[in-house]
Write a protein that holds these residues in place. Structure first.
Motif, PDB file in Angstrom:
ATOM      1  N   GLY A  16       0.844  -1.170   0.011  1.00  0.00           N
ATOM      2  CA  GLY A  16       0.050  -0.049  -0.069  1.00  0.00           C
ATOM      3  C   GLY A  16       1.000   1.199  -0.006  1.00  0.00           C
ATOM      4  O   GLY A  16       0.532   2.331  -0.750  1.00  0.00           O
ATOM      5  N   GLU A  17       1.821   1.038   0.732  1.00  0.00           N
ATOM      6  CA  GLU A  17       2.870   2.665   0.965  1.00  0.00           C
ATOM      7  C   GLU A  17       3.503   2.852  -0.420  1.00  0.00           C
ATOM      8  O   GLU A  17       3.598   3.832  -0.875  1.00  0.00           O
ATOM      9  N   ARG A  18       4.261   1.371  -0.967  1.00  0.00           N
ATOM     10  CA  ARG A  18       4.493   1.727  -2.523  1.00  0.00           C
ATOM     11  C   ARG A  18       3.609   2.159  -3.355  1.00  0.00           C
ATOM     12  O   ARG A  18       4.245   2.979  -4.266  1.00  0.00           O
ATOM     13  N   SER A  19       2.442   1.617  -3.490  1.00  0.00           N
ATOM     14  CA  SER A  19       1.462   2.133  -4.489  1.00  0.00           C
ATOM     15  C   SER A  19       1.112   3.698  -4.230  1.00  0.00           C
ATOM     16  O   SER A  19       1.178   4.260  -5.153  1.00  0.00           O
ATOM     17  N   ALA A  20       1.137   4.068  -2.950  1.00  0.00           N
ATOM     18  CA  ALA A  20       0.871   5.495  -2.724  1.00  0.00           C
ATOM     19  C   ALA A  20       1.646   6.330  -3.019  1.00  0.00           C
ATOM     20  O   ALA A  20       1.662   7.281  -3.898  1.00  0.00           O
ATOM     21  N   PHE A  21       3.217   5.813  -2.927  1.00  0.00           N
ATOM     22  CA  PHE A  21       4.156   6.778  -3.097  1.00  0.00           C
ATOM     23  C   PHE A  21       4.272   6.590  -4.704  1.00  0.00           C
ATOM     24  O   PHE A  21       4.647   7.866  -5.265  1.00  0.00           O
ATOM     25  N   LEU A  22       4.349   5.586  -5.441  1.00  0.00           N
ATOM     26  CA  LEU A  22       4.376   5.924  -6.998  1.00  0.00           C
ATOM     27  C   LEU A  22       3.069   6.585  -7.662  1.00  0.00           C
ATOM     28  O   LEU A  22       3.476   7.388  -8.286  1.00  0.00           O
ATOM     29  N   LEU A  23       2.004   6.355  -7.122  1.00  0.00           N
ATOM     30  CA  LEU A  23       1.138   7.177  -7.814  1.00  0.00           C
ATOM     31  C   LEU A  23       1.226   8.819  -7.447  1.00  0.00           C
ATOM     32  O   LEU A  23       1.058   9.612  -8.346  1.00  0.00           O
ATOM     33  N   ALA A  24       1.484   9.008  -6.086  1.00  0.00           N
ATOM     34  CA  ALA A  24       1.766  10.388  -5.772  1.00  0.00           C
ATOM     35  C   ALA A  24       3.041  10.851  -6.404  1.00  0.00           C
ATOM     36  O   ALA A  24       3.048  12.266  -6.932  1.00  0.00           O
ATOM     37  N   ALA A  25       4.121  10.223  -6.515  1.00  0.00           N
ATOM     38  CA  ALA A  25       5.275  10.753  -7.258  1.00  0.00           C
ATOM     39  C   ALA A  25       4.849  10.999  -8.790  1.00  0.00           C
ATOM     40  O   ALA A  25       5.443  12.018  -9.160  1.00  0.00           O
ATOM     41  N   THR A  26       4.071  10.200  -9.479  1.00  0.00           N
ATOM     42  CA  THR A  26       3.637  10.311 -10.895  1.00  0.00           C
ATOM     43  C   THR A  26       2.883  11.654 -10.827  1.00  0.00           C
ATOM     44  O   THR A  26       3.037  12.512 -11.944  1.00  0.00           O
ATOM     45  N   VAL A  27       1.793  11.943 -10.037  1.00  0.00           N
ATOM     46  CA  VAL A  27       1.293  13.353  -9.936  1.00  0.00           C
ATOM     47  C   VAL A  27       2.319  14.467  -9.863  1.00  0.00           C
ATOM     48  O   VAL A  27       2.189  15.343 -10.493  1.00  0.00           O
ATOM     49  N   VAL A  28       3.093  14.376  -8.858  1.00  0.00           N
ATOM     50  CA  VAL A  28       3.853  15.790  -8.457  1.00  0.00           C
ATOM     51  C   VAL A  28       4.932  15.991  -9.714  1.00  0.00           C
ATOM     52  O   VAL A  28       4.884  17.168  -9.970  1.00  0.00           O
ATOM     53  N   THR A  29       5.217  14.965 -10.448  1.00  0.00           N
ATOM     54  CA  THR A  29       6.038  15.211 -11.650  1.00  0.00           C
ATOM     55  C   THR A  29       5.449  15.395 -12.947  1.00  0.00           C
ATOM     56  O   THR A  29       6.083  15.621 -13.838  1.00  0.00           O
ATOM     57  N   ALA A  30       3.948  15.377 -12.835  1.00  0.00           N
ATOM     58  CA  ALA A  30       3.235  15.646 -14.291  1.00  0.00           C
ATOM     59  C   ALA A  30       3.683  16.867 -14.664  1.00  0.00           C
ATOM     60  O   ALA A  30       3.831  17.784 -13.803  1.00  0.00           O
ATOM     61  N   PRO A  31       3.649  17.020 -16.024  1.00  0.00           N
ATOM     62  CA  PRO A  31       3.530  18.431 -16.604  1.00  0.00           C
ATOM     63  C   PRO A  31       2.537  19.525 -16.148  1.00  0.00           C
ATOM     64  O   PRO A  31       1.769  19.199 -15.457  1.00  0.00           O
ATOM     65  N   ARG A  32       3.043  20.871 -16.215  1.00  0.00           N
ATOM     66  CA  ARG A  32       2.108  21.849 -15.574  1.00  0.00           C
ATOM     67  C   ARG A  32       0.864  21.745 -16.454  1.00  0.00           C
ATOM     68  O   ARG A  32       0.799  21.539 -17.540  1.00  0.00           O
ATOM     69  N   ALA A  33      -0.346  21.937 -15.839  1.00  0.00           N
ATOM     70  CA  ALA A  33      -1.570  22.194 -16.330  1.00  0.00           C
ATOM     71  C   ALA A  33      -2.041  20.894 -16.911  1.00  0.00           C
ATOM     72  O   ALA A  33      -2.607  20.854 -18.174  1.00  0.00           O
ATOM     73  N   ALA A  34      -1.482  19.720 -16.425  1.00  0.00           N
ATOM     74  CA  ALA A  34      -1.877  18.424 -17.264  1.00  0.00           C
ATOM     75  C   ALA A  34      -3.359  17.890 -17.023  1.00  0.00           C
ATOM     76  O   ALA A  34      -3.929  18.512 -15.877  1.00  0.00           O
ATOM     77  N   LEU A  35      -3.845  16.898 -17.654  1.00  0.00           N
ATOM     78  CA  LEU A  35      -4.992  16.162 -17.568  1.00  0.00           C
ATOM     79  C   LEU A  35      -4.567  14.827 -16.903  1.00  0.00           C
ATOM     80  O   LEU A  35      -3.917  14.128 -17.680  1.00  0.00           O
ATOM     81  N   ILE A  36      -4.609  14.844 -15.720  1.00  0.00           N
ATOM     82  CA  ILE A  36      -4.146  13.423 -14.969  1.00  0.00           C
ATOM     83  C   ILE A  36      -5.507  12.564 -14.684  1.00  0.00           C
ATOM     84  O   ILE A  36      -6.569  12.789 -14.328  1.00  0.00           O
ATOM     85  N   LEU A  37      -5.348  11.318 -15.492  1.00  0.00           N
ATOM     86  CA  LEU A  37      -6.089  10.103 -15.473  1.00  0.00           C
ATOM     87  C   LEU A  37      -5.794   9.073 -14.563  1.00  0.00           C
ATOM     88  O   LEU A  37      -4.507   8.527 -14.609  1.00  0.00           O
ATOM     89  N   ILE A  38      -6.597   8.686 -13.648  1.00  0.00           N
ATOM     90  CA  ILE A  38      -6.132   7.711 -12.597  1.00  0.00           C
ATOM     91  C   ILE A  38      -7.251   6.573 -12.730  1.00  0.00           C
ATOM     92  O   ILE A  38      -8.424   6.812 -12.546  1.00  0.00           O
ATOM     93  N   ASP A  39      -6.751   5.425 -13.088  1.00  0.00           N
ATOM     94  CA  ASP A  39      -7.670   4.284 -13.195  1.00  0.00           C
ATOM     95  C   ASP A  39      -7.492   3.505 -11.470  1.00  0.00           C
ATOM     96  O   ASP A  39      -6.733   3.204 -10.950  1.00  0.00           O
ATOM     97  N   GLU A  40      -8.878   3.424 -11.164  1.00  0.00           N
ATOM     98  CA  GLU A  40      -9.245   2.380  -9.858  1.00  0.00           C
ATOM     99  C   GLU A  40      -7.838   2.754  -8.697  1.00  0.00           C
ATOM    100  O   GLU A  40      -7.202   1.741  -8.569  1.00  0.00           O
ATOM    101  N   PRO A  41      -8.029   3.898  -8.055  1.00  0.00           N
ATOM    102  CA  PRO A  41      -6.991   4.050  -7.055  1.00  0.00           C
ATOM    103  C   PRO A  41      -7.281   3.130  -5.988  1.00  0.00           C
ATOM    104  O   PRO A  41      -6.273   3.165  -5.326  1.00  0.00           O
ATOM    105  N   GLU A  42      -8.112   2.944  -5.800  1.00  0.00           N
ATOM    106  CA  GLU A  42      -8.627   1.707  -4.434  1.00  0.00           C
ATOM    107  C   GLU A  42      -7.924   0.199  -5.025  1.00  0.00           C
ATOM    108  O   GLU A  42      -7.978  -0.692  -4.190  1.00  0.00           O
ATOM    109  N   ARG A  43      -7.474  -0.137  -5.998  1.00  0.00           N
ATOM    110  CA  ARG A  43      -6.828  -1.168  -6.626  1.00  0.00           C
ATOM    111  C   ARG A  43      -5.911  -1.641  -5.594  1.00  0.00           C
ATOM    112  O   ARG A  43      -5.921  -2.896  -4.937  1.00  0.00           O
TER     113      ARG A  43
END
Length: 548
Positions: free
Chosen positions: A187-214
């Motif tokens: 769970g921690e690793r999944s949260a880390f990878l998901l959050a890191a992807t969002v933090v480093t996304a380009p400015r004003a991006a459209l962020i699509l997240i599939d099933e964060p609860e998985r």
């Protein structure tokens, strides 16, 4: 803002805008086209999309950054080509490279931030106002790693992050020794990878997240999404999920409710709710988790109503709402907010000696008072018991003729034995309804007219005597159907008498057999739908109104 045109079954186009700093949830049952819609959104805005797939890899072989800049660029080109293909929806041959790219991106972002800040600070004159401003900003500006920590803290994960001299990204809890991020829990690793992807996304991006609860427990996924949005107010978020609670937990969001999907030509049957926060919380919960028609019933989810109506009326959502008043309030709540959605609610309550005027009044709000006394009157209706006996005869368990001959007598005896109990119960319900109908309305009070709220003792006595006479008349006429429809079966010994007559272990076994028959035999389902005729007619009318 990102606008996407979604083709609907009706032939119309539903235009949905994804705004910066706002969440849009895509929800629907399996097979309603959530992944296909996410693909459509991604293709419509390919140059601006950062996507986190449901079938993402959350395993790290190492905590060290193994990618070079050239590797990262090559991966980017490969991914763009692959995810333009249809099979990218369910395949990901780049799983390990994806997580390595996340480590590279967060490490590179932290390094670039540190170098840029160091250059600014070295060039700043601490005696100059502009230089002092640079120093003040450096004290308050968070680096990518610090932002990532803040997001994880917001989700309840008390981790601190750092990079050692060899480029290994490490995590630590409190004052414990740091360890590689590859050793984090799933769970921690999944949260880390998901959050890191969002933090480093380009400015004003459209962020699509599939099933964060998985890969995340609800206690983590919900606050994590809130923290991600708070960090990236410049981005627009679209999140597909099976967990309606995720949208209810957010202070403001939109929702796309998918009902059905067609591949060729591609189209959806959908509802779009631009502002979920405009709905009452209970209404929102009912609407977001339902099909286009919700049937609210009394009791709890395990009740007889819930199980049987789900079989009799496929394509609807059946929700147990609690008491009779709860059913009425829930139904009105949904139907009075149809400007925000297209879901229709139908409430099902027991007749309970309601007057015709009251029954008609309730129907205007979509609440149906059934002619049967309660759901047990449907399960143990004489016609239904005989249908079950026919089935058991085929299995060699009973003789139908014997059950048929003894059934009406068993019904009459069960009710006769419980005469005083059921008569008093029915009379009490009648009195209660009469008192409630006499309660003053706001207009009465405004006009200074105060009608009596209670009933005189003579009126209560009259109701009781009339109920006794009615019961005795049904007994005298041998009207088994009338008794079952008019009085609470569960207050008699009829349930025990029926399963004994059918040689079944208990009432639960009987109910299971009937539900199975309702699924497998259309004739049985039709008989049951006929017994609850007002509900069946109302649902048919709704269906006709939609198709028209």
């Amino acid at each position: 803002m990102f606008e996407t045109n979604i083709p609907a079954h009706s032939g119309n186009i539903v235009a949905v805008n994804f705004e910066p700093g706002r969440l849009t949830f895509v929800m629907g049952a399996n097979g309603t086209g959530k992944s296909s819609l996410m693909d459509l959104i991604a293709r419509s805005h390919r140059a601006h999309v950062s996507r986190i797939y449901a079938h993402r890899n959350v395993t790290l072989d190492s905590s060290s950054v193994s990618f070079t800049g050239a590797d990262r660029n090559s991966y980017e080109q490969s991914m763009r080509g692959f995810f333009a293909q249809a099979n990218s929806r369910f395949q990901n041959p780049y799983g390990s490279q994806t997580v390595n790219s996340v480590l590279y991106d967060i490490h590179a972002a932290e390094t670039a931030f540190s170098i840029a800040q160091l250059k600014e600070l070295k060039a700043a004159n601490p005696r100059d106002p502009a230089g002092l401003s640079i120093w003040d900003r450096a004290q308050n500006e968070f680096s990518p790693f610090q932002r990532l920590e803040q997001i994880l803290h917001g989700a309840g994960l008390r981790l601190s992050l750092r990079v050692d001299e060899r480029g290994t990204i490490k995590a630590a809890r409190d004052s414990h020794e740091p360890y590689g991020v590859n050793e984090l829990s799933d769970g921690e690793r999944s949260a880390f990878l998901l959050a890191a992807t969002v933090v480093t996304a380009p400015r004003a991006a459209l962020i699509l997240i599939d099933e964060p609860e998985r890969h995340l427990h609800r206690s983590i996924s919900s606050p994590l999404i809130h923290a991600l949005l708070a960090d990236r107010q410049d981005c627009s978020f679209v999140i597909s999920t099976h967990d309606i609670g995720l949208s209810l937990d957010q202070p403001a969001c939109s929702a796309i409710l998918l009902r059905e999907y067609r591949h060729h030509p591609q189209s959806w049957h959908l509802d779009y709710i631009a502002k979920v926060e405009s709905l009452d919380e209970e209404v929102a919960e009912a609407v977001l988790g339902s099909r286009q028609t919700i049937i609210f019933v009394e009791g709890v989810r395990t009740s007889l109503d819930h199980a049987l109506y789900s079989h009799l009326f496929p394509g609807t959502s059946v929700r147990a709402a609690g008491s009779c008043s709860d059913v009425i309030n829930a139904t009105r709540g949904v139907n009075e907010t149809t400007r925000d959605h297209r879901v229709q609610a139908v409430g099902v309550i027991d007749r309970d000696r309601r007057s015709e005027e009251n029954v008609t009044s309730l129907s205007r709000y979509g609440v149906i008072a059934l002619g049967v006394h309660a759901i047990e009157s449907l399960y143990y209706h004489p016609n239904v018991v005989r249908l079950v006996a026919r089935r058991l005869e085929k299995a060699g368990l009973v003789m139908f003729e014997a059950v048929d001959a003894a059934l009406d007598k068993a019904i009459l005896e069960a009710f006769q034995a419980a005469r005083e109990t059921v008569v008093q119960d029915a009379a009490a319900r009648h009195v209660r309804n009469a008192v409630l109908s006499n309660l003053p309305k706001a207009d009465n009070l405004k006009e200074g007219s105060f009608p009596p709220a209670g009933l005189a003792a003579e009126e209560v006595e009259r109701i009781y005597q009339e109920e006794r006479a009615r019961f005795d008349e049904l007994i005298g006429a041998g009207d088994a159907h009338g008794l079952c429809a008019s009085y609470p079966i569960k207050r008699t010994g009829l349930i025990r008498a029926v399963y004994t007559l059918l040689r079944l272990q208990d009432g639960a076994a009987y109910a299971d057999i009937l539900r199975k028959m309702a699924v497998e035999d259309n004739a049985v389902a039709d008989e049951l739908r006929q017994i609850v005729g007002p509900l069946t007619a109302y649902l048919e009318a709704l269906k006709g109104k939609r198709s028209g």
